[in-house]
Design a protein around this motif. Structure first.
Motif, PDB file in Angstrom:
ATOM      1  N   LEU A  11       0.853  -1.184   0.000  1.00 30.31           N
ATOM      2  CA  LEU A  11       0.000   0.000   0.000  1.00 30.31           C
ATOM      3  C   LEU A  11       0.888   1.233   0.000  1.00 30.31           C
ATOM      4  O   LEU A  11       1.795   1.355   0.838  1.00 30.31           O
ATOM      5  N   ARG A  38      -0.439  -6.492 -15.396  1.00 27.35           N
ATOM      6  CA  ARG A  38      -1.222  -6.163 -14.213  1.00 27.35           C
ATOM      7  C   ARG A  38      -2.703  -6.371 -14.507  1.00 27.35           C
ATOM      8  O   ARG A  38      -3.147  -6.289 -15.650  1.00 27.35           O
ATOM      9  N   ALA A  40      -6.365  -5.170 -12.772  1.00 24.94           N
ATOM     10  CA  ALA A  40      -7.168  -4.459 -11.798  1.00 24.94           C
ATOM     11  C   ALA A  40      -8.522  -5.157 -11.666  1.00 24.94           C
ATOM     12  O   ALA A  40      -8.938  -5.866 -12.584  1.00 24.94           O
ATOM     13  N   THR A  88      -3.550   6.357  -8.474  1.00 20.95           N
ATOM     14  CA  THR A  88      -4.562   5.420  -7.985  1.00 20.95           C
ATOM     15  C   THR A  88      -4.923   4.392  -9.053  1.00 20.95           C
ATOM     16  O   THR A  88      -5.219   3.233  -8.732  1.00 20.95           O
ATOM     17  N   GLU A  89      -4.856   4.807 -10.309  1.00 23.84           N
ATOM     18  CA  GLU A  89      -5.198   3.877 -11.384  1.00 23.84           C
ATOM     19  C   GLU A  89      -4.140   2.806 -11.619  1.00 23.84           C
ATOM     20  O   GLU A  89      -4.345   1.898 -12.430  1.00 23.84           O
ATOM     21  N   THR A  91      -3.370   0.831  -9.243  1.00 24.80           N
ATOM     22  CA  THR A  91      -3.782  -0.235  -8.329  1.00 24.80           C
ATOM     23  C   THR A  91      -4.171  -1.479  -9.100  1.00 24.80           C
ATOM     24  O   THR A  91      -5.019  -1.434  -9.994  1.00 24.80           O
ATOM     25  N   GLN A 119       0.100  -7.682  -4.926  1.00 23.41           N
ATOM     26  CA  GLN A 119      -0.886  -6.616  -4.928  1.00 23.41           C
ATOM     27  C   GLN A 119      -0.217  -5.260  -4.727  1.00 23.41           C
ATOM     28  O   GLN A 119       0.593  -5.076  -3.810  1.00 23.41           O
ATOM     29  N   VAL A 120      -0.577  -4.337  -5.576  1.00 19.83           N
ATOM     30  CA  VAL A 120      -0.159  -2.936  -5.426  1.00 19.83           C
ATOM     31  C   VAL A 120      -1.423  -2.101  -5.265  1.00 19.83           C
ATOM     32  O   VAL A 120      -2.312  -2.148  -6.118  1.00 19.83           O
ATOM     33  N   THR A 121      -1.485  -1.377  -4.167  1.00 20.33           N
ATOM     34  CA  THR A 121      -2.631  -0.523  -3.903  1.00 20.33           C
ATOM     35  C   THR A 121      -2.138   0.898  -3.693  1.00 20.33           C
ATOM     36  O   THR A 121      -1.295   1.144  -2.823  1.00 20.33           O
ATOM     37  N   SER A 123      -3.262   4.667  -2.765  1.00 24.52           N
ATOM     38  CA  SER A 123      -4.342   5.428  -2.160  1.00 24.52           C
ATOM     39  C   SER A 123      -4.205   6.904  -2.504  1.00 24.52           C
ATOM     40  O   SER A 123      -3.101   7.404  -2.723  1.00 24.52           O
TER      41      SER A 123
END
Length: 124
Positions: A11, A38, A40, A88-89, A91, A119-121, A123
């Motif tokens: 995160l 990737r 999403a 954010t996009e 993610t 996982q890449v998030t 914020s």
């Protein structure tokens, strides 16, 4: 059989950075074209970046060009994805993949070996 293991996801706040790593089990790692994809939620798996066998050729999706950098270390059987100025996009679950040939490198179906994903998030 090539085994790929990604790491480095997590995160992060927008405009931050992450470095993904992908470790390969194969001793002939330099024989493989390596790629990052990737996926999403609710979207298809998409091309992010690819690097040729010795790292001389690198290509990026338009959405990440100028922000992401792919590299590889054949002595360590590893490929990396440095991700800067994250949005954010960005993610998604990020996967590394390997194949022996170069043609149609943007097509996920052409890759023979895949990692489990990381996982890449990002914020806001």
């Amino acid at each position: 059989q090539v085994q790929l293991v990604e790491s480095g996801g997590g995160l992060v706040q927008a405009r931050g950075s992450l470095r993904l790593s992908c470790a390969a089990s194969e001793r002939t790692f330099s024989s493989y074209v390596m790629c990052w994809f990737r996926q999403a939620p609710g979207k298809e798996c998409g091309f992010v970046s690819v690097i040729s066998w010795r790292g001389r050729s690198k290509y990026y999706a338009e959405a990440v060009k100028g922000r992401f950098t792919i590299s590889r270390d054949n002595a360590k059987n590893a490929v990396y994805l440095q991700m800067n100025s994250l949005k954010t996009e960005d993610t998604a679950v990020y996967y590394c993949a390997a194949r022996l040939t170069w043609n149609s490198y943007r097509t996920p179906e052409h890759y023979d070996y895949w990692g489990q994903g990381t996982q890449v998030t990002v914020s806001s």
